[in-house]
Design a protein around this motif. Structure first.
Motif, mmCIF file in Angstrom:
data_model
loop_
_atom_site.group_PDB
_atom_site.id
_atom_site.type_symbol
_atom_site.label_atom_id
_atom_site.label_comp_id
_atom_site.label_asym_id
_atom_site.label_seq_id
_atom_site.Cartn_x
_atom_site.Cartn_y
_atom_site.Cartn_z
ATOM 1 N N GLU A 1 55.004 13.307 -57.338
ATOM 2 C CA GLU A 1 55.141 11.911 -57.729
ATOM 3 C C GLU A 1 54.771 11.729 -59.198
ATOM 4 N N TYR A 2 55.510 10.861 -59.878
ATOM 5 C CA TYR A 2 55.270 10.597 -61.300
ATOM 6 C C TYR A 2 53.820 10.178 -61.530
ATOM 7 N N SER B 1 60.671 14.143 -66.314
ATOM 8 C CA SER B 1 60.671 13.085 -65.311
ATOM 9 C C SER B 1 62.062 12.932 -64.702
ATOM 10 N N ILE B 2 62.110 12.398 -63.499
ATOM 11 C CA ILE B 2 63.358 12.267 -62.753
ATOM 12 C C ILE B 2 63.661 10.784 -62.549
ATOM 13 N N LEU B 3 64.823 10.365 -63.008
ATOM 14 C CA LEU B 3 65.226 8.964 -62.930
ATOM 15 C C LEU B 3 65.312 8.521 -61.468
ATOM 16 N N LYS B 4 64.837 7.317 -61.201
ATOM 17 C CA LYS B 4 64.951 6.766 -59.858
ATOM 18 C C LYS B 4 66.416 6.708 -59.433
ATOM 19 N N ARG B 5 66.669 7.017 -58.198
ATOM 20 C CA ARG B 5 68.024 6.976 -57.694
ATOM 21 C C ARG B 5 68.440 5.526 -57.428
ATOM 22 N N PRO C 1 58.347 4.173 -68.832
ATOM 23 C CA PRO C 1 58.739 5.366 -68.085
ATOM 24 C C PRO C 1 58.369 5.302 -66.608
ATOM 25 N N LEU D 1 61.026 3.574 -64.727
ATOM 26 C CA LEU D 1 62.304 4.281 -64.692
ATOM 27 C C LEU D 1 62.291 5.468 -63.728
ATOM 28 N N THR D 2 61.146 6.079 -63.553
ATOM 29 C CA THR D 2 61.055 7.326 -62.804
ATOM 30 C C THR D 2 60.032 7.217 -61.689
ATOM 31 N N ASP D 3 60.232 8.004 -60.653
ATOM 32 C CA ASP D 3 59.241 8.054 -59.573
ATOM 33 C C ASP D 3 58.810 9.481 -59.243
ATOM 34 N N GLY E 1 58.690 13.843 -60.874
ATOM 35 C CA GLY E 1 58.769 14.711 -62.036
ATOM 36 C C GLY E 1 58.649 16.158 -61.617
#
Length: 415
Positions: free
Chosen positions: A38-39, A56-60, A74, A77-79, A81
């Motif tokens: 988790e971010y 980091s991985i962008l929220k779907r 950030p 935007l992301t949840d 990583g």
């Protein structure tokens, strides 16, 4: 992020196998954690500068309007990583699975991690980490087990003569207190002190003055650095002689116990070196810190330390923990010319008219004897074929004709 050709991959797997075998021999058990966390967990203030290098991985499912609205945040935007080390995932793993684990848990993790580094020699955006950790033991025995196991790994890889530089973050805190640095400036002071090997005592003092550190404290540190000194012995007398007065007795006692325990395992000449200015940059270290050194190189081959406060962030109660990470990529580079492990392997070079049934029968018979087998059709440039086979780790070859049998097969060395 790199591709690995067959010979490189084989060498890496051989090194991993040695590391895994030696760590398991010392009573550690291998676990696996997801490549993503988790971010919020990866950015909880535990990873130091590595948090800034996290992918980091962008929220779907976010549309363009939602992305624009969250562009400056950030966390919005992301949840998730990619993990930047294996310690934060281990802390989460232990907090999640504690009821199923022993009171003192010895873990092995061997897996890739990702950091948004500027690629250069020795620095990659994806690289392998090989960690061992002991959770649930606050005594010096835990550190000693990590050190003896890691030195054993170096020996098993043919890198005898390794040593470990040892310090304690509590020693550093006490020294900064003795010198007179105020609490607020200490993180920056430690960053400068960590450069001692590179810029020397005069460079450290000059940088601290440029930073505006407390003048009297800098003067006290300068005087301490200028004192005549020699490599301290790793016993109570040597450790005390290397430190100013005012260091807590219990910290010195912990280091002495560590030295005695490693000496019992490795012999009287235990390869430990006390270094009162060893810092290591991770902010989560709370006690003993250490780095693995080898005389063939001027950089460390691994390191670690005690991080008693991290697991409590996830569990709600403090649990002692200490870990050691082998610098796998650096060790592989040192061993890049290492010979094969002696694996029995052969390339069967066959004529065009040899029946497929004959080839597969020969191959199956050799595999049953524990031999690694590759089948190649005879080429016009046999030299290139054999050189490639040798580069891929094969030790021998044999010519196969229509009348060749397992009994008549003649093996010849490739090198």
């Amino acid at each position: 992020m790199r591709d690995f050709l067959p010979a490189d991959k084989a060498r890496r797997e051989r090194v991993l196998a040695v590391i895994r075998e030696r760590y398991r021999a010392h009573g550690f058990d291998e676990i696996e954690t997801p490549v993503m966390e988790e971010y919020s967990r990866l950015h909880a203030g535990l990873g130091g500068d590595n948090e800034k290098l996290s992918f980091s991985i962008l929220k779907r499912g976010m549309n363009a309007e939602a992305i624009r609205a969250a562009a400056d945040d950030p966390a919005a935007l992301t949840d998730l990583g990619l993990r930047y080390d294996l310690t934060v995932p281990l802390a989460r793993f232990y907090a999640t699975n504690r009821a199923q684990l022993p009171t003192v848990f010895r873990a092995i993790q061997m897996a890739p991690v990702w950091r948004a580094e500027r690629p250069q020699k020795g620095r990659y955006r994806q690289f392998m980490q090989c960690d061992i950790d002991i959770i649930g033991d606050a005594s010096a025995r835990a550190e000693a087990e990590l050190m003896t196991a890691s030195l054993d790994v170096l020996d098993a890889l043919g890198l005898e003569g390794g040593s470990i530089r040892v310090n304690d973050r509590r020693v550093l805190d006490a020294m900064l207190d003795v010198f007179g640095f105020v609490v607020e400036e200490r993180p920056g002071v430690l960053i400068t002190i960590d450069k001692l090997d590179k810029i020397g005592p005069s460079g450290v003092v000059a940088e601290l003055r440029d930073r505006g550190a407390t003048t009297g404290a800098v003067d006290a540190l300068a005087a301490y650095l200028d004192r005549p000194s020699s490599a301290p012995s790793f016993d109570e007398a040597g450790i005390r002689a290397a430190l100013p007065t005012g260091i807590p007795d219990e910290v010195i006692a912990h280091l002495v116990a560590l030295g005695e325990t490693v000496a019992a395992a490795r012999g009287a000449d235990a390869p430990l070196v006390f270094d009162p200015f060893l810092v290591r940059g991770m902010g989560y270290y709370t006690g003993t810190i250490f780095e693995l050194a080898h005389p063939s190189v001027d950089y460390s081959l691994g390191g670690g330390g005690r991080y008693d406060g991290m697991i409590g962030r996830f569990l709600g109660q403090d649990v002692p923990a200490v870990g050691f990470s082998i610098g796998f990529e650096r060790i592989v580079d040192l061993l890049q010319d290492a010979a094969d492990t002696g694996e029995r392997s052969v390339v069967l070079v066959h004529d065009r008219d040899v029946p497929l049934s004959t080839l597969l029968a020969l191959k199956t018979a050799l595999i049953a004897q524990g031999v690694r087998v590759r089948v190649e059709q005879r080429a016009k440039n046999m030299k290139a074929l054999l050189e490639r086979s040798a580069a891929d780790g094969y030790a021998s070859f044999a010519s196969v004709g229509v009348d060749t049998t397992a009994e008549s097969l003649e093996l010849r060395p490739l090198n």
